[in-house]
Design a protein around this motif. Structure first.
Motif, PDB file in Angstrom:
ATOM      1  N   HIS A 206      60.626  96.564 112.595  1.00  0.00           N
ATOM      2  CA  HIS A 206      61.193  95.365 111.972  1.00  0.00           C
ATOM      3  C   HIS A 206      61.474  95.632 110.495  1.00  0.00           C
TER       4      HIS A 206
ATOM      5  N   HIS B 147      70.404  96.539 114.392  1.00  0.00           N
ATOM      6  CA  HIS B 147      69.109  95.964 114.725  1.00  0.00           C
ATOM      7  C   HIS B 147      69.163  94.428 114.697  1.00  0.00           C
TER       8      HIS B 147
ATOM      9  N   CYS C 272      67.198  91.587 117.359  1.00  0.00           N
ATOM     10  CA  CYS C 272      65.889  91.129 116.891  1.00  0.00           C
ATOM     11  C   CYS C 272      66.001  89.796 116.158  1.00  0.00           C
TER      12      CYS C 272
END
Length: 156
Positions: free
Chosen positions: A3, A28, A32
């Motif tokens: 993350h 990403h 996410c």
């Protein structure tokens, strides 16, 4: 991929990270939700830290253009607006003059003056003071009474 923290997103927004890492961060974001919310928070903080309202870009840009061209662009724009205004005024004047000529040729003004004259003459005839009107009505009333009295005496 791990993350991305809010500080890293702030660096991304400030364009302080390499291009390869930017692409990785962007890819990403699609998968996410946690990083998306961190990105949104960093973007909100970035927006509040930048004061756009006090920044005037038009003034300095026009000044630099004016300096580069020696003021010719600004003067040319003013001259163009003035010429456009004169053309517009002239066009409106010519249209009004044309309509006036058409109305005169059609006799509209002549019939209008005749109508006004007839209204004035009829109002002159009707103009009578209140006192004169009452006197006329009184005399007419008295005349009718007198006629009735004369007819009554003849019948007896």
């Amino acid at each position: 991929m791990k993350h991305v923290s809010e500080a890293e997103w702030a660096a991304y927004l400030a364009d302080e990270i390499p291009e390869a890492l930017k692409i990785e961060y962007e890819n990403h974001l699609y998968s996410c939700d946690k990083c998306l919310s961190a990105y949104m928070e960093a973007m909100e903080r970035e927006e509040t830290s930048v004061d756009i309202e006090g920044f005037d870009i038009a003034g300095p840009v026009m000044d630099s253009i004016s300096r580069l061209n020696g003021g010719a662009v600004v003067e040319e724009a003013k001259q163009h607006r003035k010429e456009k205004s004169v053309r517009t005024i002239t066009r409106h004047y010519l249209i009004a003059a044309g309509f006036t000529i058409l109305l005169m040729a059609g006799g509209v003004f002549q019939s209008l003056t005749e109508y006004v004259d007839s209204v004035e003459s009829s109002s002159d005839k009707k103009k009578q003071s209140l006192t004169d009107g009452l006197i006329d009505k009184t005399f007419n009333w008295m005349d009718t009474i007198e006629k009735k009295n004369k007819e009554g005496f003849r019948n007896e």
